[in-house]
Design a protein around this motif. Structure first.
Motif, PDB file in Angstrom:
ATOM      1  N   MET A 270      13.176 -25.767  40.484  1.00 59.68           N
ATOM      2  CA  MET A 270      14.588 -25.515  40.242  1.00 59.68           C
ATOM      3  C   MET A 270      14.857 -25.424  38.745  1.00 59.68           C
ATOM      4  O   MET A 270      14.151 -26.010  37.935  1.00 59.68           O
ATOM      5  CB  MET A 270      15.441 -26.647  40.838  1.00 59.68           C
ATOM      6  N   LYS A 271      15.914 -24.727  38.424  1.00 61.20           N
ATOM      7  CA  LYS A 271      16.421 -24.721  37.051  1.00 61.20           C
ATOM      8  C   LYS A 271      17.365 -25.910  36.910  1.00 61.20           C
ATOM      9  O   LYS A 271      18.317 -26.051  37.672  1.00 61.20           O
ATOM     10  CB  LYS A 271      17.156 -23.421  36.737  1.00 61.20           C
ATOM     11  N   LEU A 272      17.083 -26.780  35.923  1.00 56.80           N
ATOM     12  CA  LEU A 272      17.840 -28.017  35.767  1.00 56.80           C
ATOM     13  C   LEU A 272      18.589 -28.039  34.442  1.00 56.80           C
ATOM     14  O   LEU A 272      18.110 -27.513  33.439  1.00 56.80           O
ATOM     15  CB  LEU A 272      16.896 -29.225  35.800  1.00 56.80           C
ATOM     16  N   VAL A 273      19.750 -28.672  34.452  1.00 51.92           N
ATOM     17  CA  VAL A 273      20.438 -29.071  33.227  1.00 51.92           C
ATOM     18  C   VAL A 273      20.555 -30.593  33.295  1.00 51.92           C
ATOM     19  O   VAL A 273      21.207 -31.131  34.185  1.00 51.92           O
ATOM     20  CB  VAL A 273      21.824 -28.419  33.095  1.00 51.92           C
ATOM     21  N   PHE A 274      19.886 -31.275  32.377  1.00 54.01           N
ATOM     22  CA  PHE A 274      19.821 -32.735  32.372  1.00 54.01           C
ATOM     23  C   PHE A 274      20.967 -33.292  31.543  1.00 54.01           C
ATOM     24  O   PHE A 274      21.233 -32.817  30.437  1.00 54.01           O
ATOM     25  CB  PHE A 274      18.484 -33.190  31.785  1.00 54.01           C
ATOM     26  N   ALA A 275      21.633 -34.328  32.058  1.00 59.49           N
ATOM     27  CA  ALA A 275      22.715 -34.983  31.328  1.00 59.49           C
ATOM     28  C   ALA A 275      22.355 -36.442  31.088  1.00 59.49           C
ATOM     29  O   ALA A 275      22.048 -37.177  32.033  1.00 59.49           O
ATOM     30  CB  ALA A 275      24.031 -34.879  32.098  1.00 59.49           C
ATOM     31  N   GLY A 276      22.381 -36.865  29.833  1.00 53.53           N
ATOM     32  CA  GLY A 276      22.069 -38.252  29.495  1.00 53.53           C
ATOM     33  C   GLY A 276      22.305 -38.473  28.014  1.00 53.53           C
ATOM     34  O   GLY A 276      22.414 -37.515  27.250  1.00 53.53           O
ATOM     35  N   THR A 277      22.353 -39.735  27.601  1.00 50.43           N
ATOM     36  CA  THR A 277      22.670 -40.026  26.204  1.00 50.43           C
ATOM     37  C   THR A 277      21.739 -41.054  25.570  1.00 50.43           C
ATOM     38  O   THR A 277      21.080 -40.750  24.580  1.00 50.43           O
ATOM     39  CB  THR A 277      24.140 -40.487  26.076  1.00 50.43           C
ATOM     40  N   PRO A 278      21.631 -42.303  26.076  1.00 49.78           N
ATOM     41  CA  PRO A 278      20.901 -43.340  25.335  1.00 49.78           C
ATOM     42  C   PRO A 278      19.396 -43.295  25.556  1.00 49.78           C
ATOM     43  O   PRO A 278      18.871 -42.493  26.345  1.00 49.78           O
ATOM     44  CB  PRO A 278      21.493 -44.632  25.909  1.00 49.78           C
ATOM     45  N   GLU A 279      18.708 -44.201  24.879  1.00 46.81           N
ATOM     46  CA  GLU A 279      17.246 -44.296  24.953  1.00 46.81           C
ATOM     47  C   GLU A 279      16.762 -44.490  26.384  1.00 46.81           C
ATOM     48  O   GLU A 279      15.697 -43.987  26.768  1.00 46.81           O
ATOM     49  CB  GLU A 279      16.775 -45.460  24.080  1.00 46.81           C
TER      50      GLU A 279
ATOM     51  N   PRO B  52      22.486 -23.572  36.589  1.00 48.32           N
ATOM     52  CA  PRO B  52      21.494 -24.532  37.083  1.00 48.32           C
ATOM     53  C   PRO B  52      21.535 -24.668  38.599  1.00 48.32           C
ATOM     54  O   PRO B  52      22.593 -24.548  39.224  1.00 48.32           O
ATOM     55  CB  PRO B  52      21.925 -25.847  36.411  1.00 48.32           C
ATOM     56  N   ASP B  53      20.364 -24.928  39.185  1.00 46.96           N
ATOM     57  CA  ASP B  53      20.303 -25.256  40.610  1.00 46.96           C
ATOM     58  C   ASP B  53      20.753 -26.687  40.851  1.00 46.96           C
ATOM     59  O   ASP B  53      21.336 -27.000  41.884  1.00 46.96           O
ATOM     60  CB  ASP B  53      18.868 -25.088  41.128  1.00 46.96           C
ATOM     61  N   CYS B  54      20.471 -27.575  39.882  1.00 46.39           N
ATOM     62  CA  CYS B  54      20.829 -28.995  40.010  1.00 46.39           C
ATOM     63  C   CYS B  54      20.962 -29.601  38.618  1.00 46.39           C
ATOM     64  O   CYS B  54      20.323 -29.125  37.665  1.00 46.39           O
ATOM     65  CB  CYS B  54      19.757 -29.737  40.809  1.00 46.39           C
TER      66      CYS B  54
ATOM     67  N   HIS C 168      23.037 -27.469  44.030  1.00 48.62           N
ATOM     68  CA  HIS C 168      22.707 -28.757  44.637  1.00 48.62           C
ATOM     69  C   HIS C 168      23.443 -29.928  43.976  1.00 48.62           C
ATOM     70  O   HIS C 168      23.064 -31.085  44.179  1.00 48.62           O
ATOM     71  CB  HIS C 168      21.200 -28.990  44.578  1.00 48.62           C
ATOM     72  N   GLY C 169      24.466 -29.631  43.205  1.00 49.19           N
ATOM     73  CA  GLY C 169      25.297 -30.670  42.636  1.00 49.19           C
ATOM     74  C   GLY C 169      24.652 -31.415  41.472  1.00 49.19           C
ATOM     75  O   GLY C 169      23.631 -31.004  40.921  1.00 49.19           O
ATOM     76  N   TRP C 170      25.276 -32.523  41.103  1.00 49.58           N
ATOM     77  CA  TRP C 170      24.790 -33.412  40.053  1.00 49.58           C
ATOM     78  C   TRP C 170      24.212 -34.658  40.722  1.00 49.58           C
ATOM     79  O   TRP C 170      24.864 -35.265  41.579  1.00 49.58           O
ATOM     80  CB  TRP C 170      25.917 -33.817  39.117  1.00 49.58           C
ATOM     81  N   VAL C 171      23.006 -35.037  40.352  1.00 51.18           N
ATOM     82  CA  VAL C 171      22.314 -36.160  40.989  1.00 51.18           C
ATOM     83  C   VAL C 171      22.056 -37.244  39.953  1.00 51.18           C
ATOM     84  O   VAL C 171      21.352 -37.024  38.961  1.00 51.18           O
ATOM     85  CB  VAL C 171      20.988 -35.692  41.628  1.00 51.18           C
ATOM     86  N   ASN C 172      22.638 -38.407  40.192  1.00 51.07           N
ATOM     87  CA  ASN C 172      22.593 -39.497  39.225  1.00 51.07           C
ATOM     88  C   ASN C 172      21.483 -40.496  39.552  1.00 51.07           C
ATOM     89  O   ASN C 172      21.285 -40.851  40.714  1.00 51.07           O
ATOM     90  CB  ASN C 172      23.942 -40.223  39.219  1.00 51.07           C
ATOM     91  N   LEU C 173      20.788 -40.955  38.514  1.00 47.50           N
ATOM     92  CA  LEU C 173      19.877 -42.093  38.621  1.00 47.50           C
ATOM     93  C   LEU C 173      20.659 -43.316  38.172  1.00 47.50           C
ATOM     94  O   LEU C 173      21.029 -43.440  37.002  1.00 47.50           O
ATOM     95  CB  LEU C 173      18.645 -41.889  37.745  1.00 47.50           C
ATOM     96  N   HIS C 174      20.921 -44.225  39.112  1.00 54.86           N
ATOM     97  CA  HIS C 174      21.741 -45.403  38.850  1.00 54.86           C
ATOM     98  C   HIS C 174      20.874 -46.647  39.009  1.00 54.86           C
ATOM     99  O   HIS C 174      20.124 -46.766  39.985  1.00 54.86           O
ATOM    100  CB  HIS C 174      22.914 -45.449  39.831  1.00 54.86           C
ATOM    101  N   PHE C 175      21.011 -47.608  38.095  1.00 53.74           N
ATOM    102  CA  PHE C 175      20.104 -48.745  38.072  1.00 53.74           C
ATOM    103  C   PHE C 175      20.621 -49.923  38.894  1.00 53.74           C
ATOM    104  O   PHE C 175      20.862 -51.024  38.385  1.00 53.74           O
ATOM    105  CB  PHE C 175      19.816 -49.146  36.627  1.00 53.74           C
ATOM    106  N   SER C 176      20.791 -49.687  40.193  1.00 50.42           N
ATOM    107  CA  SER C 176      21.072 -50.748  41.164  1.00 50.42           C
ATOM    108  C   SER C 176      20.727 -50.232  42.543  1.00 50.42           C
ATOM    109  O   SER C 176      20.455 -49.046  42.727  1.00 50.42           O
ATOM    110  CB  SER C 176      22.542 -51.187  41.118  1.00 50.42           C
ATOM    111  N   LEU C 177      20.749 -51.129  43.517  1.00 52.54           N
ATOM    112  CA  LEU C 177      20.559 -50.747  44.911  1.00 52.54           C
ATOM    113  C   LEU C 177      21.949 -50.529  45.510  1.00 52.54           C
ATOM    114  O   LEU C 177      22.583 -51.452  46.013  1.00 52.54           O
ATOM    115  CB  LEU C 177      19.794 -51.844  45.671  1.00 52.54           C
TER     116      LEU C 177
END
Length: 310
Positions: A1-10, A80-82, A102-111
């Protein structure tokens, strides 16, 4: 897929690196927060994700607000595809959410649905959780409410600070996010709605949240110190000035000190709590560098009337 990544800190850099390294996807662009002033000179500095993207020769977009027309137009041009997200730090409007197939998919640091919000790792440590993890989910307009693609688990060790735990989750979560992109691309992953039970909220910690209450039990004091490390940093007052408390040790055998009372020996300094004492292992006086608690105590010459707290 073609991706556009969104993020800021280390903490978002390992995930970006994992996607750049993937032979199944193309990171066409990166979205980050605008450059911010840093250092004594307060000159504008690019965030860690922007620096890494520039090193890799990837286009970097830095909209003041994700609803800005120029940004949305450029995102549509890229097509972007995602859009995978890790700690971007801004709310995404519907106009942006609708662009990738396929929308925006977040990596979140909890269950999820535990600890929705800006500081999930800190709140897990503060609450004394024994287990946490990371989740990938499709972003909706609600606060971390979208359906979940995948999860990983991570044990919270008794001595973990938020910084320790977040470092491990960032590395393990990078693999989860890359695997989620693979599953979306080949159709093997379908998101599952979050359960209605077990929801908890994790707002950003303030400096006020990080003040130590010496009347609280020693376990609570320890959790505040670890949960607020490295930021905003647990603190207390000593002789009217702020003292950062960076690490403590539990002393369950010592119950003779009143809350906030101090006891200094040659190689250790102890403080009373609402249950038993703690040893001040590392502290940082205002305007000074971090130092061992015993060294600080010798320097200030603690007297019988000295106490910690207001």
């Amino acid at each position: 897929m073609k991706l556009v990544f969104a993020g800021t800190p280390e903490v978002a850099v390992p995930a970006l690196d994992a996607l750049i390294a993937s032979d199944r996807h193309e990171v066409a662009a990166v979205v980050t927060r605008p450059d911010a002033p840093a250092g004594r000179g307060r000159r504008l500095v690019a965030c860690p994700v922007a620096q890494r993207a520039e090193e890799a020769g990837i286009e970097v977009l830095k909209p003041a607000r994700p609803r800005d027309g120029d940004f949305l137009a450029r995102l549509r041009e890229i097509g972007p595809d995602c859009c995978p997200v890790v700690a971007y730090g801004a709310l995404l409007p519907r106009a942006a959410l609708d662009i990738p197939v396929h929308g925006w998919v977040n990596l979140h640091f909890s269950l999820l649905p535990a600890w929705r919000g800006a500081a999930p790792v800190q709140h897990a440590v503060l609450a004394g959780d024994e287990m946490t993890g990371a989740s990938t989910f499709r972003i909706e307009e609600g606060l971390d409410t979208g359906p979940v693609f995948g999860v990983i688990t991570e044990e919270i060790k008794p001595t973990d600070t938020s910084g320790d735990l977040l470092t491990r989750l960032a590395l393990a979560g990078a693999g989860l996010l890359a695997a989620t992109m693979d599953g979306i691309e080949d159709g093997s992953l379908q998101p599952v709605p979050q359960p209605a039970e077990g929801v908890s909220i994790a707002p950003k910690l303030t400096v006020g949240d990080a003040e130590i209450d010496w009347a609280a039990p020693a376990l609570r004091v320890d959790r505040v110190v670890r949960g607020c490390s490295p930021a905003p940093g647990a603190w207390t007052l000593f002789r009217g000035e702020r003292l950062k408390v960076m690490a403590v040790g539990l002393l369950p055998e010592r119950t003779d000190l009143a809350p906030g009372a101090l006891s200094a020996a040659k190689n250790a300094v102890c403080a009373g709590t609402g249950s038993h004492a703690v040893e001040l292992l590392w502290v940082q006086p205002q305007g000074k560098k971090p130092m061992r608690g015993a060294d600080w105590a010798r320097g200030v010459r603690i007297g019988p009337e000295d106490r910690l707290g207001a």
